[in-house]
Design an enzyme around this catalytic site. Sequence first.
Site, mmCIF file in Angstrom:
data_model
loop_
_atom_site.group_PDB
_atom_site.id
_atom_site.type_symbol
_atom_site.label_atom_id
_atom_site.label_comp_id
_atom_site.label_asym_id
_atom_site.label_seq_id
_atom_site.Cartn_x
_atom_site.Cartn_y
_atom_site.Cartn_z
ATOM 1 N N PRO A 36 0.973 -1.245 0.071
ATOM 2 C CA PRO A 36 -0.119 0.027 -0.027
ATOM 3 C C PRO A 36 0.811 1.186 0.085
ATOM 4 O O PRO A 36 1.754 1.361 0.488
ATOM 5 C CB PRO A 36 -0.747 -0.156 1.402
ATOM 6 N N ASP A 37 0.333 2.378 -0.399
ATOM 7 C CA ASP A 37 0.783 3.637 -0.629
ATOM 8 C C ASP A 37 0.690 4.228 0.876
ATOM 9 O O ASP A 37 0.188 3.500 1.722
ATOM 10 C CB ASP A 37 0.604 4.548 -1.733
ATOM 11 N N PHE A 38 0.852 5.354 1.134
ATOM 12 C CA PHE A 38 0.995 6.113 2.505
ATOM 13 C C PHE A 38 -0.234 7.122 2.673
ATOM 14 O O PHE A 38 -0.951 7.119 3.661
ATOM 15 C CB PHE A 38 2.095 6.702 2.839
ATOM 16 N N ARG A 39 -0.526 7.641 1.703
ATOM 17 C CA ARG A 39 -1.654 8.632 1.540
ATOM 18 C C ARG A 39 -2.929 8.364 1.153
ATOM 19 O O ARG A 39 -3.580 9.386 1.006
ATOM 20 C CB ARG A 39 -0.903 9.899 1.066
ATOM 21 N N GLN A 80 11.550 7.279 -3.658
ATOM 22 C CA GLN A 80 11.158 7.733 -2.488
ATOM 23 C C GLN A 80 10.680 6.303 -1.561
ATOM 24 O O GLN A 80 10.670 6.261 -0.421
ATOM 25 C CB GLN A 80 10.004 8.437 -2.649
ATOM 26 N N ASN A 81 10.872 5.174 -2.128
ATOM 27 C CA ASN A 81 10.344 3.961 -1.693
ATOM 28 C C ASN A 81 11.509 3.249 -0.846
ATOM 29 O O ASN A 81 12.717 3.376 -1.030
ATOM 30 C CB ASN A 81 9.726 2.807 -2.613
ATOM 31 N N ASP A 89 11.169 -0.078 -0.046
ATOM 32 C CA ASP A 89 10.782 -1.437 -0.263
ATOM 33 C C ASP A 89 11.688 -2.280 -0.755
ATOM 34 O O ASP A 89 11.660 -3.506 -0.677
ATOM 35 C CB ASP A 89 9.407 -1.594 -0.884
ATOM 36 N N HIS A 109 14.842 8.163 0.659
ATOM 37 C CA HIS A 109 14.334 7.840 2.107
ATOM 38 C C HIS A 109 15.241 6.676 2.652
ATOM 39 O O HIS A 109 14.727 6.193 3.485
ATOM 40 C CB HIS A 109 13.022 7.790 2.035
ATOM 41 N N CYS A 147 23.487 1.713 14.655
ATOM 42 C CA CYS A 147 23.093 1.708 16.026
ATOM 43 C C CYS A 147 22.803 3.074 16.474
ATOM 44 O O CYS A 147 23.688 3.905 16.046
ATOM 45 C CB CYS A 147 24.401 1.182 16.896
ATOM 46 N N SER A 199 2.892 10.944 -5.348
ATOM 47 C CA SER A 199 1.969 12.601 -5.133
ATOM 48 C C SER A 199 2.798 13.777 -5.097
ATOM 49 O O SER A 199 2.176 14.688 -5.284
ATOM 50 C CB SER A 199 1.344 12.220 -3.879
#
Length: 352
Positions: free
Chosen positions: A108-111, A181-182, A184, A201, A209, A274
């Site tokens: 799923p995307d975030f928004r 931006q992913n 995954d 990202h 650590c 987006s």
Amino acid sequence: MALWGRPAVRALRRWGPGGTSGWPFRGSFLACFAAHVICDEKGGHLGNVGGRRPIAFSAGVSGILGNGGSSKKEKLSLQDIAELIRSRACQRVVVMVGAGISTPSGIPDFRSPGSGRYSNLQQYDIPYPEAIFELSFFLYNPKPFLSLAKKLYPGNHRPNVTHYFLRLLHDKGQLLRLYTQNIDGLERASGIPASKLVEAHGSFASATCTVCRRTAPGEDFWADVLGDRVPCCPVCSGIMKPDIVFFGESLPERFLLHVVDFPMADLLLILGTSLQVEPFASLSEAVRSSVPRLLMNRDMVGPLAWRPRSRDVVQLGDLVHSVERLVELLGWTEEMKDLVRRETGKVTGCDK
């Protein structure tokens, strides 16, 4: 040299134009190179960048590019973009992608209202959705994030046609860089080398650590997460955090490559994003004004919506269908099928 010439030099010194670390040239040459490639913001040609000889284009391609003769063709089409790629008129393609390219893989995307991750975090013990990506909350209670991370384990999802289209673009030597931006890891899983990626990202490929800053390979982090354990540093017992960017953290140093890549680009592809998160979103305006921009997305977004350019091409709707249409126009359909078959076979063989 422009103000951003200095970070361009630093980026080139560290990774080089191909993106690999340890480029063996001296700083004076780098300064000249950066000054050369980051010129002509008004749309002139970058010249013989990288030692390439000038390419002689067909009349049709020259018309699209506006080289010679009349340049009154105001609106480009998807067919035009395909012709620029197919004819190799564009050999420094920069790509920006977001979560939308991974939703066909089951992530799923975030928004997206209702289906996005931010709409479905009630199962986690967090005060508000964004807390799951806040460093202070992670240090207080890492378990919600680790539960989410477990769902993103690389073996749980596989690349789809969009990832493999970008891999094919790389195989043909036309991908300058892929900015994602992913987190995954599906771009890596599709076979695109790390040197061609800027994971804006971060990624799960390594972990650090939170106390002593010792680094470890991602495999060590996943071994603990899949075993429902909080990953801890073997040296100081601090919490190990994957090297993805949480809210408030700095972007990876490799992101600096944008100051060189985007002025060099001769085509920008924007897929499944987006364009809401900065500074990533602003990169869509970092290419020269003469450079075509192709947006393939569910909706019209970002600067392409509120400050469009004459050479923009927009393909709205289902992303997979749009990519398949572009692949068809390129004449790459059989190559794409062969690539997917080979890569799927590799995965299937590993699963046995």
